[in-house]
Write a protein that holds these residues in place. Structure first.
Motif, PDB file in Angstrom:
ATOM      1  N   SER A   1       0.855  -1.195   0.000  1.00  0.00           N
ATOM      2  CA  SER A   1       0.000   0.000   0.000  1.00  0.00           C
ATOM      3  C   SER A   1       0.887   1.239   0.000  1.00  0.00           C
ATOM      4  CB  SER A   1      -0.924   0.004   1.222  1.00  0.00           C
ATOM      5  OG  SER A   1      -1.694   1.203   1.249  1.00  0.00           O
ATOM      6  N   HIS A   2       1.141   1.779  -1.201  1.00  0.00           N
ATOM      7  CA  HIS A   2       2.042   2.935  -1.268  1.00  0.00           C
ATOM      8  C   HIS A   2       1.425   4.173  -0.618  1.00  0.00           C
ATOM      9  CE1 HIS A   2       0.318   2.900  -5.597  1.00  0.00           C
ATOM     10  NE2 HIS A   2      -0.458   3.682  -4.869  1.00  0.00           N
ATOM     11  N   ASN A   3       0.109   4.269  -0.657  1.00  0.00           N
ATOM     12  CA  ASN A   3      -0.530   5.433  -0.019  1.00  0.00           C
ATOM     13  C   ASN A   3      -0.355   5.403   1.503  1.00  0.00           C
ATOM     14  OD1 ASN A   3      -1.486   6.661  -2.389  1.00  0.00           O
ATOM     15  ND2 ASN A   3      -3.267   5.308  -2.449  1.00  0.00           N
ATOM     16  N   ALA A   4      -0.528   4.220   2.102  1.00  0.00           N
ATOM     17  CA  ALA A   4      -0.341   4.094   3.540  1.00  0.00           C
ATOM     18  C   ALA A   4       1.117   4.340   3.924  1.00  0.00           C
ATOM     19  CB  ALA A   4      -0.780   2.707   4.005  1.00  0.00           C
ATOM     20  N   ALA A   5       2.041   3.810   3.111  1.00  0.00           N
ATOM     21  CA  ALA A   5       3.462   4.019   3.380  1.00  0.00           C
ATOM     22  C   ALA A   5       3.821   5.498   3.288  1.00  0.00           C
ATOM     23  CB  ALA A   5       4.304   3.206   2.403  1.00  0.00           C
ATOM     24  N   HIS A   6       3.256   6.171   2.299  1.00  0.00           N
ATOM     25  CA  HIS A   6       3.506   7.604   2.135  1.00  0.00           C
ATOM     26  C   HIS A   6       2.927   8.387   3.321  1.00  0.00           C
ATOM     27  CE1 HIS A   6       3.998  11.487   0.231  1.00  0.00           C
ATOM     28  NE2 HIS A   6       2.699  11.727   0.352  1.00  0.00           N
ATOM     29  N   ALA A   7       1.752   7.989   3.779  1.00  0.00           N
ATOM     30  CA  ALA A   7       1.123   8.673   4.918  1.00  0.00           C
ATOM     31  C   ALA A   7       1.956   8.527   6.181  1.00  0.00           C
ATOM     32  CB  ALA A   7      -0.281   8.122   5.129  1.00  0.00           C
ATOM     33  N   LEU A   8       2.694   7.421   6.274  1.00  0.00           N
ATOM     34  CA  LEU A   8       3.556   7.199   7.440  1.00  0.00           C
ATOM     35  C   LEU A   8       4.901   7.919   7.320  1.00  0.00           C
ATOM     36  CD1 LEU A   8       2.892   3.388   8.047  1.00  0.00           C
ATOM     37  CD2 LEU A   8       2.162   5.302   9.502  1.00  0.00           C
ATOM     38  N   GLY A   9       5.111   8.583   6.189  1.00  0.00           N
ATOM     39  CA  GLY A   9       6.331   9.365   6.030  1.00  0.00           C
ATOM     40  C   GLY A   9       7.449   8.689   5.265  1.00  0.00           C
ATOM     41  N   TYR A  10       7.168   7.537   4.660  1.00  0.00           N
ATOM     42  CA  TYR A  10       8.208   6.849   3.892  1.00  0.00           C
ATOM     43  C   TYR A  10       8.285   7.431   2.473  1.00  0.00           C
ATOM     44  CZ  TYR A  10       7.945   3.512   7.718  1.00  0.00           C
ATOM     45  OH  TYR A  10       7.948   2.932   8.962  1.00  0.00           O
ATOM     46  N   HIS A  11       9.477   7.455   1.902  1.00  0.00           N
ATOM     47  CA  HIS A  11       9.687   7.994   0.554  1.00  0.00           C
ATOM     48  C   HIS A  11       9.448   6.881  -0.467  1.00  0.00           C
ATOM     49  CE1 HIS A  11      11.349  11.801   2.079  1.00  0.00           C
ATOM     50  NE2 HIS A  11      11.967  11.060   2.988  1.00  0.00           N
ATOM     51  N   VAL A  12       8.236   6.815  -0.973  1.00  0.00           N
ATOM     52  CA  VAL A  12       7.835   5.719  -1.847  1.00  0.00           C
ATOM     53  C   VAL A  12       8.695   5.671  -3.104  1.00  0.00           C
ATOM     54  CG1 VAL A  12       5.961   4.790  -3.268  1.00  0.00           C
ATOM     55  CG2 VAL A  12       5.475   5.702  -0.989  1.00  0.00           C
ATOM     56  N   ARG A  13       8.880   6.807  -3.753  1.00  0.00           N
ATOM     57  CA  ARG A  13       9.660   6.826  -4.994  1.00  0.00           C
ATOM     58  C   ARG A  13      11.113   6.430  -4.733  1.00  0.00           C
ATOM     59  NH1 ARG A  13       6.911  11.847  -6.830  1.00  0.00           N
ATOM     60  NH2 ARG A  13       5.295  11.193  -8.295  1.00  0.00           N
ATOM     61  N   ARG A  14      11.667   6.895  -3.632  1.00  0.00           N
ATOM     62  CA  ARG A  14      13.060   6.562  -3.320  1.00  0.00           C
ATOM     63  C   ARG A  14      13.216   5.064  -3.096  1.00  0.00           C
ATOM     64  NH1 ARG A  14      15.351   9.699   1.690  1.00  0.00           N
ATOM     65  NH2 ARG A  14      14.721  11.431   0.317  1.00  0.00           N
ATOM     66  N   VAL A  15      12.280   4.477  -2.359  1.00  0.00           N
ATOM     67  CA  VAL A  15      12.328   3.035  -2.109  1.00  0.00           C
ATOM     68  C   VAL A  15      12.210   2.266  -3.420  1.00  0.00           C
ATOM     69  CG1 VAL A  15      11.090   1.099  -1.055  1.00  0.00           C
ATOM     70  CG2 VAL A  15      11.444   3.205   0.241  1.00  0.00           C
ATOM     71  N   ARG A  16      11.275   2.679  -4.251  1.00  0.00           N
ATOM     72  CA  ARG A  16      11.062   1.972  -5.509  1.00  0.00           C
ATOM     73  C   ARG A  16      12.235   2.146  -6.475  1.00  0.00           C
ATOM     74  NH1 ARG A  16       4.493   2.578  -6.693  1.00  0.00           N
ATOM     75  NH2 ARG A  16       3.926   0.928  -5.215  1.00  0.00           N
ATOM     76  N   MET A  17      12.814   3.327  -6.534  1.00  0.00           N
ATOM     77  CA  MET A  17      13.955   3.541  -7.421  1.00  0.00           C
ATOM     78  C   MET A  17      15.152   2.709  -6.968  1.00  0.00           C
ATOM     79  SD  MET A  17      13.196   5.523  -9.992  1.00  0.00           S
ATOM     80  CE  MET A  17      14.663   6.364 -10.589  1.00  0.00           C
TER      81      MET A  17
END
Length: 309
Positions: A176-192
């Motif tokens: 759940s990228h939206n939940a991860a983003h809401a928790l403050g994680y850098h979704v794009r950085r993790v995925r890249m």
């Protein structure tokens, strides 16, 4: 048909070698998909790794320099895919297919002047008395360093995803990228980061083909290995230990059909050569039937991420 011509020791040892490039590519793609990204460009990254690794090994005289260049080349291709899909939000399926076509064409161009040249290959690791043990010595202790590196990577990825905080974040982004983003994680950085790792692994797999299995450059030498790696990820239900089993299963079928041809099996050569791919199709059909009951794929696989902030 003379089955006595098939040596079980050499059969098992050979399947480990045959499985290594697919294992590396599949393991990298599994990490990418765990992060919620579907990269169908594995074939293109593998062929670019094969040619860049071969060229670097020829020019430097060192196969290790070739493997390093292959990892960098594969990662560069993957990051191009990552930029297009994660920053420009292009369609992941279409971009992955385009990456494969781009890699096949560019590798043919780069490798034009290197056809027919033989590269220095890696020697086997000398483990002393262990290598002289009956059966076990040749099967387990008679391989080149990349075979052992691939096994270490399987163990490392398994431990990373299961026991580390960074692995938990990566899995959370895929679920759940939206939940991860809401928790403050850098979704794009993790995925890249995951995409770059997957590209480096695919590049190493391609270099293994051009520097170890067949130490020369041939246009299109991956011959569908990237697509098999993608199928193995699904077969393995996105689990590292099952990726190992799937890669070795495919490697075993590949080596077995070659041995059956040598033993004079009364089966059309074309059918034996197609056997690994027919088995792969059968596995995918069985997996798709099972998936209807609830698959193990990451929930946000191939879904684009739009940051709200």
């Amino acid at each position: 048909m003379d089955l006595s011509a098939i040596s079980p020791t050499l059969l098992v040892a050979s399947l480990m070698v045959a499985a290594t490039p697919i294992l590396l590519a599949a393991l990298g793609e599994m990490v990418v998909e765990k992060a919620g990204v579907l990269n169908l460009g594995v074939e293109g990254m593998m062929i670019m790794g094969a040619v860049t690794g071969f060229v670097a090994a020829i020019e430097s005289g060192s196969p290790w320099a070739g493997f390093l260049a292959a990892a960098i080349g594969g990662a560069a291709m993957a990051l191009l895919f990552g930029f297009l899909t994660q920053v420009l939000l292009s369609n992941q399926v279409a971009t992955g297919l385009a990456l494969t076509l781009f890699g096949l064409g560019l590798s043919a161009l780069i490798g034009q002047g290197y056809v027919g040249i033989k590269a220095n290959s890696l020697g086997r690791v000398d483990l002393g008395a262990l290598s002289d043990l009956p059966f076990v010595g040749r099967v387990l202790f008679g391989h080149d360093p990349i075979v052992y590196l691939s096994l270490l990577l399987v163990a490392g990825v398994w431990a990373f995803l299961r026991f580390t905080r960074a692995g938990l974040i990566l899995r959370a982004v895929g679920e759940s990228h939206n939940a991860a983003h809401a928790l403050g994680y850098h979704v794009r950085r993790v995925r890249m980061t995951a995409i770059a790792f997957g590209g480096a692994c695919a590049g190493l797999g391609g270099a293994y083909l051009s520097l170890v299995r067949v130490p020369q450059w041939t246009e299109g030498m991956t011959a569908g290995a990237g697509w098999i790696a993608l199928a193995i990820v699904v077969f393995a239900s996105w689990r590292a230990e099952r990726v190992l089993v799937g890669a070795y299963l495919f490697g075993g079928i590949t080596v077995l059909q070659l041995n059956l041809q040598t033993a004079g099996a009364r089966v059309p050569v074309e059918l034996l050569s197609a056997a690994p791919y027919l088995v792969t199709i059968l596995v995918l059909v069985l997996i798709s039937i099972r998936a209807r009951r609830g698959g193990a794929a990451p929930a946000d696989l191939a879904r684009p991420f739009h940051a709200s902030t």
